[in-house]
Design an enzyme around this catalytic site. Structure first.
Site, PDB file in Angstrom:
ATOM      1  N   ASP A 185     -12.660  -8.968   3.130  1.00  0.00           N
ATOM      2  CA  ASP A 185     -13.863  -8.916   2.282  1.00  0.00           C
ATOM      3  C   ASP A 185     -14.430 -10.315   2.116  1.00  0.00           C
ATOM      4  O   ASP A 185     -15.640 -10.535   2.196  1.00  0.00           O
ATOM      5  CB  ASP A 185     -13.522  -8.353   0.889  1.00  0.00           C
ATOM      6  N   ASP A 228      -6.702  -7.011   3.522  1.00  0.00           N
ATOM      7  CA  ASP A 228      -7.760  -6.310   2.783  1.00  0.00           C
ATOM      8  C   ASP A 228      -8.616  -7.324   2.031  1.00  0.00           C
ATOM      9  O   ASP A 228      -9.841  -7.315   2.106  1.00  0.00           O
ATOM     10  CB  ASP A 228      -7.116  -5.325   1.806  1.00  0.00           C
ATOM     11  N   ASP A 237      -3.163 -18.019  -0.583  1.00  0.00           N
ATOM     12  CA  ASP A 237      -4.123 -18.641  -1.515  1.00  0.00           C
ATOM     13  C   ASP A 237      -4.878 -19.770  -0.811  1.00  0.00           C
ATOM     14  O   ASP A 237      -6.104 -19.878  -0.901  1.00  0.00           O
ATOM     15  CB  ASP A 237      -3.420 -19.132  -2.796  1.00  0.00           C
ATOM     16  N   LYS A 257       2.917 -15.242   1.785  1.00  0.00           N
ATOM     17  CA  LYS A 257       3.107 -15.885   0.482  1.00  0.00           C
ATOM     18  C   LYS A 257       4.605 -16.163   0.353  1.00  0.00           C
ATOM     19  O   LYS A 257       5.260 -15.787  -0.626  1.00  0.00           O
ATOM     20  CB  LYS A 257       2.583 -14.955  -0.627  1.00  0.00           C
ATOM     21  N   TYR A 266       0.827  -1.217   0.000  1.00  0.00           N
ATOM     22  CA  TYR A 266       0.000   0.000   0.000  1.00  0.00           C
ATOM     23  C   TYR A 266       0.856   1.260   0.000  1.00  0.00           C
ATOM     24  O   TYR A 266       0.437   2.295  -0.496  1.00  0.00           O
ATOM     25  CB  TYR A 266      -0.911   0.019   1.234  1.00  0.00           C
TER      26      TYR A 266
HETATM   27  C1  IPM Z   1     -10.564  -1.454   3.470  1.00  0.00           C
HETATM   28  C2  IPM Z   1     -10.778  -0.720   2.193  1.00  0.00           C
HETATM   29  C3  IPM Z   1      -9.597   0.208   1.997  1.00  0.00           C
HETATM   30  C4  IPM Z   1      -8.346  -0.616   1.865  1.00  0.00           C
HETATM   31  C5  IPM Z   1      -9.731   1.193   0.829  1.00  0.00           C
HETATM   32  C6  IPM Z   1     -11.009   1.985   0.894  1.00  0.00           C
HETATM   33  C7  IPM Z   1      -8.564   2.105   0.770  1.00  0.00           C
HETATM   34  O1  IPM Z   1     -10.942  -1.613   1.179  1.00  0.00           O
HETATM   35  O2  IPM Z   1     -10.418  -0.785   4.517  1.00  0.00           O
HETATM   36  O3  IPM Z   1     -10.575  -2.680   3.488  1.00  0.00           O
HETATM   37  O4  IPM Z   1      -8.020  -1.111   0.801  1.00  0.00           O
HETATM   38  O5  IPM Z   1      -7.663  -0.770   2.895  1.00  0.00           O
HETATM   39 MG    MG Z   2     -11.028  -3.640   1.778  1.00  0.00          MG
END
Ligand code: IPM
Ligand code: MG
Length: 575
Positions: A462, A458, A434, A400, A349
């Site tokens: 999700d 990240d 993975d 990884k 990042y």
């Molecule tokens: C998260 C989001 C952020 C990230 C974005 C909005 C910058 O996806 O907090 O998971 O990638 O960290």
């Molecule tokens: Mg995210």
């Protein structure tokens, strides 16, 4: 409190043993009666006969002792249930000194706390004083606290003992609190010395101040979600005595419209000064129309980096009532309860070099760099290990290392070395990212604390959100290192983004934002019980049928505000 130095007055003999405080003042007279009005009930049962007339035999009814100021009493005076009201009643009656061979302990202490002098003397001495008081024409005695002497009606002097602190308190008219406050200077001097000798036992002074909480609702569904969070905060302020210094600043498009910048300098200063930031979301298709310069810096990433909010906690739990709306089968997600501990200020990042360049053939070449240092890995791994110790004791670290032996290898070696050196009690496993993604949808209940770098966390968070039924359900906490004042600056945000497709419609799920505030109660405001109430209220509201569109599974959906209503109603039912 009235000072007691020297007292001259009639002394009444009351040589009965075991005079109970309930005889001094009957408990039924204390209901509704106030200090200053208790004198008429003092010794009531002895002063009056059944028909209500005075008993002339009782010493305090006899003219010579009616206005007695000193009581000469038998053994164990003031025993029994010992309320300070007994001392008040004697005082209201006019008595300021009681002389006896022994006293009820609590009564004895209450005397000194209320300005009455209780003197212990050997039984023969008390008996002599009582006889003199009974015989003398004028039964006057003098009690001198300064010289610690009683002068009997005959003129004979009797010395008495008293602890120096009691004597001082009575002579200066100070009760225990007053005596302690007198030592203020000594206490401060001691604390100052002790603070430098043993700094670790003192909380930094600043932590006593009211925490500063800054709301940045931001873009898209951020404002709708934060409006519901705000209602929850107001509930805790009104109903649970929460005290916070609550502020709000425009951020993102709303700031652009009002001030021509996504974040004003004033807002940045508020951010720096805040203890807690409650963040909504950032991002909108409208950003494409803004000048490139305005959107060059991602303001959320800037906050994370500049405030050093490296420690990102993303709890993920199955909500039983939503098991059927998850894209995963109910038996797969049953009983999941995990926390992803994501490193948030390093890795790809932020790594340098980065950029896009045009190359010889006119096409482009883009570079991002993943960089980690030992120190960055150690501090986030510590967070995961510490969390594991208060949870199941297990950490799964994700990397990884097979393909990225540099960053991945350093990650794995560093985490393992720290565990071996400092957390041998924690059960540590390593997993390639993975495989981890696959395991998260195959058997998510195997995970407890999952430790990841910035990018993997990240992606995996999700993915894990499907365990909770929707991305809209997940909260997060991002914590910085302890500052000079001992506090960790923190930002709380739902992990969903700005969701521009549904923004402004009042249908977004506010649960991710509300659960983020629960994390804030726990990690920043020191209110774990309140955090649990809020989490339970969310579960109860959902169990009772509140569903925003994302968790309605095609059924009837409620609005963002109605979800807020349901959670507030459930909170009302918390203990
Ligand atoms: C998260 C989001 C952020 C990230 C974005 C909005 C910058 O996806 O907090 O998971 O990638 O960290
Ligand atoms: Mg995210």
């Amino acid at each position: 409190m009235e000072k007691f130095i020297r007292l001259t007055g009639a002394a009444a003999p009351l040589m009965r043993n075991n005079v109970d405080t309930d005889v001094v003042i009957p408990i039924r007279r204390l209901i509704g009666a106030q200090r200053g009005t208790l004198g008429r009930y003092c010794f009531e049962a002895w002063r009056y006969r059944a028909d209500g007339s005075e008993d002339p035999e009782f010493p305090l009814n006899q003219p010579r002792w009616r206005s007695a100021r000193i009581l000469v009493a038998g053994d164990n005076f003031g025993c029994g249930s010992s309320r300070e009201a007994a001392v008040w009643a004697l005082q209201d009656f006019g008595i300021r000194c009681v002389i006896a061979p022994s006293f009820g302990d609590i009564f004895f202490n209450n005397c000194v706390q209320n300005g009455v002098l209780a003197i212990r003397l050997p039984m023969p001495a008390v008996q002599r004083l009582a006889e003199e008081a009974a015989r003398a024409d004028a039964p006057d005695m003098t009690v001198d606290l300064e010289t610690q002497r009683i002068t009997a009606p005959s003129g004979a002097a009797v010395a008495f003992d008293i602890e120096p602190e009691r004597r001082q308190g009575l002579m200066e008219g100070l009760d225990q609190i007053g005596m302690t406050l007198k030592l203020d200077a000594e206490i401060r001097a001691f604390q100052q010395r002790d603070r430098s000798d043993r700094p670790w036992i003192y909380r930094p002074e600043e932590t006593e101040t009211v925490p500063r909480v800054l709301i940045l609702a931001g873009d898209g569904i951020g404002p709708e979600v934060l409006a519901q969070v705000r209602r929850i905060i107001d509930w805790f302020i009104a109903r649970r005595g929460l005290t916070v210094d609550l502020r709000e600043e425009a951020f993102g498009l709303s700031a652009w419209r009002a001030h021509g910048t996504l974040m004003r300098e004033e807002t940045w200063n508020e951010i720096l000064a805040a203890d807690v930031i409650l963040f909504g979301a950032i991002g909108s298709p409208e950003y494409a129309a803004l000048p490139a310069e305005a959107t060059r810096v991602d303001q959320l990433l800037r906050m994370r980096k500049e405030l050093d909010l490296y420690d990102n906690l993303r709890p993920v739990r199955t909500i039983e009532a939503l098991a059927s709306t998850s894209s995963l089968r109910p038996e797969v997600i049953k009983g999941c309860d995990m926390v992803i501990v994501r490193e948030l200020t390093g890795g790809i990042y932020f790594g340098e070099p980065r950029g896009v360049e045009r190359v010889a053939d006119g096409s482009e070449r883009a570079v991002n760099t993943c960089v980690y240092t030992t120190a960055e890995i150690v501090r986030i791994a510590r967070s995961a290990f510490a969390l594991a110790r208060v949870r199941s004791g297990r950490v799964c670290s994700v990397d990884k290392a097979n393909v990225l032996p540099e960053t991945g290898g350093l990650w794995r070696r560093t985490v393992q070395a720290l565990r071996d050196a400092e957390y041998p009690d924690v059960d540590l496993s390593h997993m390639y990212v993975d495989n981890c993604a696959m395991q998260l949808v195959r058997n998510p209940a195997q995970f407890d604390v999952m430790l990841t770098d910035n990018l993997f966390g990240d992606i995996l968070s999700d993915c894990a959100s499907m365990i909770a039924g929707s991305l809209g359900m997940l909260p997060s906490a991002s914590l910085g290192p302890p500052r000079a004042d001992g506090r960790r600056q923190a930002l709380y945000e739902p992990i969903h983004g700005s969701a521009p497709d549904i923004a402004g419609k009042g249908i977004a799920n506010p649960v991710g934002g509300i659960l983020s505030f629960a994390l804030c109660l726990r990690h920043s405001l020191g209110l774990p019980q309140e955090a649990a109430w809020l989490e339970q209220a969310v579960e109860r509201a959902i169990a009772d049928g509140a569903r925003t569109a994302d968790i309605a599974g095609g059924g009837v959906a409620c609005s963002t505000a109605e979800m807020g209503d349901a959670i507030l109603a459930a909170l009302e039912r918390s203990p």
